[in-house]
Structures are given as structure tokens and as C-alpha cells.
Motif scaffolding. Structure first.
Motif, PDB file in Angstrom:
ATOM      1  N   LEU A  84       0.865  -1.178   0.000  1.00 35.60           N
ATOM      2  CA  LEU A  84       0.000   0.000   0.000  1.00 35.60           C
ATOM      3  C   LEU A  84       0.901   1.227   0.000  1.00 35.60           C
ATOM      4  O   LEU A  84       1.785   1.360   0.858  1.00 35.60           O
ATOM      5  CB  LEU A  84      -0.891  -0.014   1.237  1.00 35.60           C
ATOM      6  CG  LEU A  84      -2.153   0.852   1.224  1.00 35.60           C
ATOM      7  CD1 LEU A  84      -3.110   0.390   0.139  1.00 35.60           C
ATOM      8  CD2 LEU A  84      -2.844   0.806   2.590  1.00 35.60           C
ATOM      9  N   VAL A  85       0.700   2.126  -0.980  1.00 37.55           N
ATOM     10  CA  VAL A  85       1.637   3.232  -1.158  1.00 37.55           C
ATOM     11  C   VAL A  85       0.918   4.549  -1.433  1.00 37.55           C
ATOM     12  O   VAL A  85      -0.238   4.579  -1.858  1.00 37.55           O
ATOM     13  CB  VAL A  85       2.615   2.950  -2.323  1.00 37.55           C
ATOM     14  CG1 VAL A  85       3.542   1.786  -1.994  1.00 37.55           C
ATOM     15  CG2 VAL A  85       1.863   2.696  -3.622  1.00 37.55           C
ATOM     16  N   VAL A  86       1.669   5.632  -1.205  1.00 35.17           N
ATOM     17  CA  VAL A  86       1.234   6.990  -1.517  1.00 35.17           C
ATOM     18  C   VAL A  86       2.356   7.659  -2.304  1.00 35.17           C
ATOM     19  O   VAL A  86       3.540   7.509  -1.966  1.00 35.17           O
ATOM     20  CB  VAL A  86       0.936   7.778  -0.224  1.00 35.17           C
ATOM     21  CG1 VAL A  86       0.785   9.270  -0.501  1.00 35.17           C
ATOM     22  CG2 VAL A  86      -0.319   7.226   0.445  1.00 35.17           C
ATOM     23  N   GLY A  87       1.989   8.406  -3.347  1.00 33.22           N
ATOM     24  CA  GLY A  87       2.983   9.112  -4.144  1.00 33.22           C
ATOM     25  C   GLY A  87       3.284  10.486  -3.568  1.00 33.22           C
ATOM     26  O   GLY A  87       2.398  11.171  -3.060  1.00 33.22           O
ATOM     27  N   ILE A  88       4.548  10.889  -3.647  1.00 36.68           N
ATOM     28  CA  ILE A  88       4.963  12.221  -3.203  1.00 36.68           C
ATOM     29  C   ILE A  88       4.641  13.219  -4.308  1.00 36.68           C
ATOM     30  O   ILE A  88       4.884  12.962  -5.490  1.00 36.68           O
ATOM     31  CB  ILE A  88       6.457  12.233  -2.848  1.00 36.68           C
ATOM     32  CG1 ILE A  88       6.675  11.390  -1.571  1.00 36.68           C
ATOM     33  CG2 ILE A  88       6.969  13.646  -2.650  1.00 36.68           C
ATOM     34  CD1 ILE A  88       8.117  11.253  -1.158  1.00 36.68           C
ATOM     35  N   VAL A  89       4.106  14.361  -3.925  1.00 37.02           N
ATOM     36  CA  VAL A  89       3.570  15.326  -4.891  1.00 37.02           C
ATOM     37  C   VAL A  89       4.664  16.137  -5.580  1.00 37.02           C
ATOM     38  O   VAL A  89       4.728  16.206  -6.802  1.00 37.02           O
ATOM     39  CB  VAL A  89       2.572  16.276  -4.201  1.00 37.02           C
ATOM     40  CG1 VAL A  89       2.065  17.334  -5.176  1.00 37.02           C
ATOM     41  CG2 VAL A  89       1.407  15.483  -3.629  1.00 37.02           C
ATOM     42  N   ARG A  90       5.518  16.772  -4.800  1.00 30.62           N
ATOM     43  CA  ARG A  90       6.495  17.696  -5.390  1.00 30.62           C
ATOM     44  C   ARG A  90       7.781  16.965  -5.750  1.00 30.62           C
ATOM     45  O   ARG A  90       8.288  16.143  -4.976  1.00 30.62           O
ATOM     46  CB  ARG A  90       6.794  18.848  -4.445  1.00 30.62           C
ATOM     47  CG  ARG A  90       7.757  19.872  -5.059  1.00 30.62           C
ATOM     48  CD  ARG A  90       7.941  21.099  -4.187  1.00 30.62           C
ATOM     49  NE  ARG A  90       6.761  21.960  -4.180  1.00 30.62           N
ATOM     50  CZ  ARG A  90       6.742  23.192  -3.687  1.00 30.62           C
ATOM     51  NH1 ARG A  90       7.847  23.711  -3.161  1.00 30.62           N
ATOM     52  NH2 ARG A  90       5.637  23.914  -3.695  1.00 30.62           N
ATOM     53  N   HIS A  91       8.335  17.298  -6.928  1.00 31.04           N
ATOM     54  CA  HIS A  91       9.620  16.789  -7.374  1.00 31.04           C
ATOM     55  C   HIS A  91      10.560  17.959  -7.607  1.00 31.04           C
ATOM     56  O   HIS A  91      10.129  19.048  -8.014  1.00 31.04           O
ATOM     57  CB  HIS A  91       9.458  15.998  -8.674  1.00 31.04           C
ATOM     58  CG  HIS A  91       8.738  14.694  -8.502  1.00 31.04           C
ATOM     59  ND1 HIS A  91       8.988  13.597  -9.289  1.00 31.04           N
ATOM     60  CD2 HIS A  91       7.777  14.301  -7.626  1.00 31.04           C
ATOM     61  CE1 HIS A  91       8.209  12.591  -8.919  1.00 31.04           C
ATOM     62  NE2 HIS A  91       7.463  13.002  -7.913  1.00 31.04           N
ATOM     63  N   PRO A  92      11.867  17.764  -7.386  1.00 30.97           N
ATOM     64  CA  PRO A  92      12.809  18.875  -7.549  1.00 30.97           C
ATOM     65  C   PRO A  92      12.949  19.304  -9.003  1.00 30.97           C
ATOM     66  O   PRO A  92      12.615  18.556  -9.927  1.00 30.97           O
ATOM     67  CB  PRO A  92      14.120  18.301  -7.018  1.00 30.97           C
ATOM     68  CG  PRO A  92      13.985  16.821  -7.172  1.00 30.97           C
ATOM     69  CD  PRO A  92      12.538  16.533  -6.947  1.00 30.97           C
ATOM     70  N   ASP A  93      13.459  20.512  -9.178  1.00 29.22           N
ATOM     71  CA  ASP A  93      13.631  21.046 -10.529  1.00 29.22           C
ATOM     72  C   ASP A  93      14.761  20.316 -11.260  1.00 29.22           C
ATOM     73  O   ASP A  93      15.604  19.668 -10.641  1.00 29.22           O
ATOM     74  CB  ASP A  93      13.889  22.552 -10.475  1.00 29.22           C
ATOM     75  CG  ASP A  93      14.992  22.929  -9.496  1.00 29.22           C
ATOM     76  OD1 ASP A  93      16.100  22.387  -9.627  1.00 29.22           O
ATOM     77  OD2 ASP A  93      14.738  23.749  -8.614  1.00 29.22           O
ATOM     78  N   PRO A  94      14.805  20.408 -12.596  1.00 26.70           N
ATOM     79  CA  PRO A  94      15.812  19.667 -13.366  1.00 26.70           C
ATOM     80  C   PRO A  94      17.243  20.125 -13.117  1.00 26.70           C
ATOM     81  O   PRO A  94      18.177  19.345 -13.277  1.00 26.70           O
ATOM     82  CB  PRO A  94      15.390  19.919 -14.823  1.00 26.70           C
ATOM     83  CG  PRO A  94      14.559  21.153 -14.783  1.00 26.70           C
ATOM     84  CD  PRO A  94      13.854  21.125 -13.468  1.00 26.70           C
ATOM     85  N   GLU A  95      17.422  21.388 -12.756  1.00 24.72           N
ATOM     86  CA  GLU A  95      18.734  21.900 -12.368  1.00 24.72           C
ATOM     87  C   GLU A  95      18.600  22.376 -10.927  1.00 24.72           C
ATOM     88  O   GLU A  95      18.304  23.543 -10.661  1.00 24.72           O
ATOM     89  CB  GLU A  95      19.171  23.041 -13.284  1.00 24.72           C
ATOM     90  CG  GLU A  95      19.356  22.594 -14.732  1.00 24.72           C
ATOM     91  CD  GLU A  95      19.762  23.739 -15.625  1.00 24.72           C
ATOM     92  OE1 GLU A  95      20.056  24.844 -15.089  1.00 24.72           O
ATOM     93  OE2 GLU A  95      19.799  23.554 -16.850  1.00 24.72           O
ATOM     94  N   PRO A  96      18.789  21.462  -9.980  1.00 28.19           N
ATOM     95  CA  PRO A  96      18.375  21.722  -8.593  1.00 28.19           C
ATOM     96  C   PRO A  96      18.966  22.990  -7.989  1.00 28.19           C
ATOM     97  O   PRO A  96      20.153  23.281  -8.147  1.00 28.19           O
ATOM     98  CB  PRO A  96      18.865  20.479  -7.846  1.00 28.19           C
ATOM     99  CG  PRO A  96      18.972  19.418  -8.890  1.00 28.19           C
ATOM    100  CD  PRO A  96      19.392  20.140 -10.133  1.00 28.19           C
ATOM    101  N   CYS A  97      18.099  23.728  -7.307  1.00 29.97           N
ATOM    102  CA  CYS A  97      18.566  24.831  -6.471  1.00 29.97           C
ATOM    103  C   CYS A  97      19.265  24.231  -5.257  1.00 29.97           C
ATOM    104  O   CYS A  97      19.321  23.011  -5.088  1.00 29.97           O
ATOM    105  CB  CYS A  97      17.384  25.700  -6.048  1.00 29.97           C
ATOM    106  SG  CYS A  97      16.262  24.885  -4.884  1.00 29.97           S
ATOM    107  N   ILE A  98      19.778  25.071  -4.372  1.00 28.19           N
ATOM    108  CA  ILE A  98      20.550  24.552  -3.242  1.00 28.19           C
ATOM    109  C   ILE A  98      19.704  23.669  -2.331  1.00 28.19           C
ATOM    110  O   ILE A  98      20.215  22.718  -1.721  1.00 28.19           O
ATOM    111  CB  ILE A  98      21.191  25.700  -2.433  1.00 28.19           C
ATOM    112  CG1 ILE A  98      20.127  26.718  -1.979  1.00 28.19           C
ATOM    113  CG2 ILE A  98      22.270  26.382  -3.237  1.00 28.19           C
ATOM    114  CD1 ILE A  98      20.677  27.788  -1.049  1.00 28.19           C
ATOM    115  N   ASN A  99      18.405  23.954  -2.223  1.00 27.92           N
ATOM    116  CA  ASN A  99      17.545  23.132  -1.373  1.00 27.92           C
ATOM    117  C   ASN A  99      17.128  21.839  -2.058  1.00 27.92           C
ATOM    118  O   ASN A  99      17.168  20.759  -1.458  1.00 27.92           O
ATOM    119  CB  ASN A  99      16.311  23.929  -0.941  1.00 27.92           C
ATOM    120  CG  ASN A  99      16.629  24.950   0.127  1.00 27.92           C
ATOM    121  OD1 ASN A  99      17.510  24.746   0.943  1.00 27.92           O
ATOM    122  ND2 ASN A  99      15.931  26.067   0.115  1.00 27.92           N
TER     123      ASN A  99
END
Length: 345
Positions: A84-99
Motif C-alpha cells: 500500500l503506497v502513496v505518491g509524493i507530490v512535489r519533485h525537484p527542478d531539473p537543475e536543482p537549487c541549493i535546497n
């Protein structure tokens, strides 16, 4: 397969359509949808207020509050058929910022993140969907359909984490917490406050219906107006300017107020910034906002739900609407707490 889709920016474009099966480039884990939570964000997307389709597409698969069961997963993924699983909504940008580069994509600095079912990435509102193992959370199978509450709970897990971190600025021994708003987000905030051993109060305008009972069953105290005492912590979940002003000025000296709600245009009121500033400066109050969550917050939330009384969690889901009657799921009804669109199990 069937999916709930819309054209972002076009009001009343919501439809259930036949779409192609999800491609492997969307993730190595294949999941069969069980349930999809409906929230205010979905309704704002349906009204055309915001939202972005995936690049090169006109329509977006809706849904960010997911619950599914794994159909197939690579042996090295950490997932197995039947999980049983839940998907995470937000994904990082293609050229990641520092966070984003550090896995803190909920604190993205450049705004180039994607969000499933909201911004440039299909959501979970299809009969089958895919996800990368790093953006999938396994949950206690005993939760059943209550597992669909995990996304809402993850935002509050982050809120409480940040409250604790800010509290370390001084000798921090909070006793009381006030949650404003008794929707799913407010009730998740109250649950975590009770689990932390605080005296929790919840303020909401409803005098009857399920919300007062749910608050009392949790062991918290229900109010229909701002209480007379000064809380050490306020988790504000309404987004209403007048409630925010009360939350700041009516909290204890040295208190922490976390804003989680967005009121929308109907609450476009102003309040006295000078008085608010004086209140914060002279009494060392902190006000901060939060949205979304990252990997550890989902796992913290999963543990909180696993510790909760399952019967209480089940009562938060006040309507279960089958996919065949999908329009009803997006129509707000009196007495709603959490509405869930149910797929075949």
C-alpha cells in the motif's frame, strides 16, 4: 484506462477520459489506484485559477492526494507487489537549487519544481500510475482507505517540525496549541499536537455536524470563537485575514504561529500591519508559512497515522464516491470533512 483530467486555466473543463497507460519513464513502480482525496486545491484547479499541464500537452491528470497498491516493482526498489503506497507530490527542478539538491524540494528557491496533479506533471487520478521509488511511501496496510490522508498529514508534519526548530531559539516548553479550522488539515494538525502531549484546542465555525465530535473524540477542546487564553502555538488552517490577525495578537508572548491556509479572493481583506508588527516585535512572536512536504515529512506523517486510532481516521472520510459518479466528488456538500474518489480495489 480512465483518468480525471482538465485543461489548466480553463474553468469547467474537468472530464473523465480514456488515456494511455503510464510509460516507464514516469517511474519504475507501477501502481493501481485505490482512492484519491479531493481538496480545495483541486477545486481551484477546476475553476481555472492556476495549474500547468505537462510540457507539450493541453490536459493534466488531476489528483495529488493518492492511495494505491503496487502492481509491479523492480526487485531493488524496496517495494513489492501488494504494498500500500502513496505518491509524493512535489519533485525537484531539473537543475536543482541549493535546497532541491539536498532533498529539501519543499523549500525550492527558484520555483522550477513540478507537482503531480498541479504543475507540469500528471497527478494520481488515473486507474494506474507510475512513480520512482524515491517518490513513493509505503504505509501501514491496516490504514486501509485512511491512508489517503497521508498527503495532508505530511504538510502538518513539516509544520510541527518547523515549530520545534524555531522553538529552539529560546527555552521552549509549550503547553497549549490552538488549531484554527477543523477541515482535514486542521484535524491532522490537532492529531499531531495531541500525540506530542500538548493541550490542543480547535476553533471552527461549525456548531454541529461531524467536526465538533471529531475534535472531542481526539481528546482536544472545541471552540466556535477564539478562546480566552493565549496559546503557545497556533497552527492556522483557514487562510482568513481576520483569523490570522487574531492568531498573532491573541497568542502568548514568545509564541509561534504557523500559517498553512490560503483564503482565496473571497477573503481579500486587510488588517492593521502596524499593530501586527508591534505585537510581533515587542513580544518576540514568530509567524511563518509552510506548504508541501519532502520525503522525511511523509514518513513522519505515516508514523503519526499508524499511531492514530483507525476508527477516528476513518470518520474523517465523510464521503466515498465511486469513479462512475466522479462529478459528485468535486461538489462540496454540507457536512463534508474529506471526500474521496474511490477506484476499484
Amino acid at each position: 484506462m480512465r483518468a480525471v483530467t482538465l485543461a489548466p486555466g480553463q474553468a469547467r473543463s474537468l472530464e473523465v477520459q480514456d488515456i494511455d497507460e503510464p510509460q516507464r519513464d514516469q517511474g519504475s513502480v507501477l501502481v493501481r489506484a485505490l482512492a484519491l482525496g479531493v481538496c480545495g486545491t483541486d477545486r481551484e484547479l477546476i475553476d481555472g485559477i492556476y495549474g500547468e499541464a505537462p510540457p507539450g500537452r493541453e490536459r493534466l491528470v488531476l489528483g495529488h492526494e493518492s492511495l494505491g497498491r503496487v502492481i509491479a516493482a523492480p526487485p531493488s526498489s524496496g517495494f513489492a507487489t501488494g504494498d500500500l503506497v502513496v505518491g509524493i507530490v512535489r519533485h525537484p527542478d531539473p537543475e536543482p537549487c541549493i535546497n532541491c539538491a539536498l532533498g529539501e524540494w519543499d523549500m525550492c528557491r527558484n520555483g522550477r519544481y513540478t507537482e503531480r496533479g498541479i504543475k507540469q506533471a500528471d497527478g494520481f487520478g488515473s486507474e494506474r500510475w507510475r512513480a520512482d521509488p524515491g517518490f513513493l511511501v509505503k504505509i501501514d496496510p491496516r490504514l486501509g482507505h485512511a491512508g489517503v490522508l497521508l498527503e495532508s498529514a505530511s504538510v502538518l508534519a513539516k509544520a510541527w517540525e518547523h515549530v520545534e526548530r524555531i522553538g529552539l531559539r529560546s527555552r521552549w516548553a509549550p503547553r497549549t496549541a490552538l488549531v484554527t479550522g477543523a477541515g482535514p488539515v486542521g484535524l491532522m494538525a490537532a492529531l499531531m499536537g495531541v500525540q506530542a502531549g500538548l493541550e490542543v484546542h480547535v476553533m471552527d465555525h461549525n456548531e454541529d455536524g461531524p467536526k465538533p465530535r471529531l475534535v472531542r473524540d481526539l481528546g482536544a477542546i472545541y471552540h466556535t470563537r477564539f478562546p480566552a487564553f493565549e496559546p503557545d502555538i497556533v497552527i492556522e488552517c483557514t487562510g482568513k485575514p481576520e483569523v490570522i490577525a487574531q492568531a498573532v495578537s491573541g497568542s502568548a508572548p514568545g509564541s509561534i504561529v504557523c500559517l498553512t491556509g490560503l483564503g482565496g479572493a473571497e477573503h481579500a481583506a486587510s488588517f492593521d500591519v502596524a499593530t501586527l508588527n508591534q505585537s510581533m516585535v515587542l513580544e518576540n512572536r514568530v509567524v511563518f508559512g509552510t506548504v508541501n512536504a519532502n520525503f522525511r515529512h511523509y514518513h513522519d506523517a505515516a508514523r503519526a497515522l499508524a499511531r492514530a486510532d483507525r476508527g477516528w481516521l476513518e470518520q474523517l472520510i465523510t464521503r466515498r464516491v465511486p469513479l462512475e459518479d466522479w462529478r459528485e466528488a468535486y461538489e462540496k456538500q454540507r457536512g463534508d470533512v474529506k471526500t474521496v474518489l474511490v477506484f476499484e480495489d
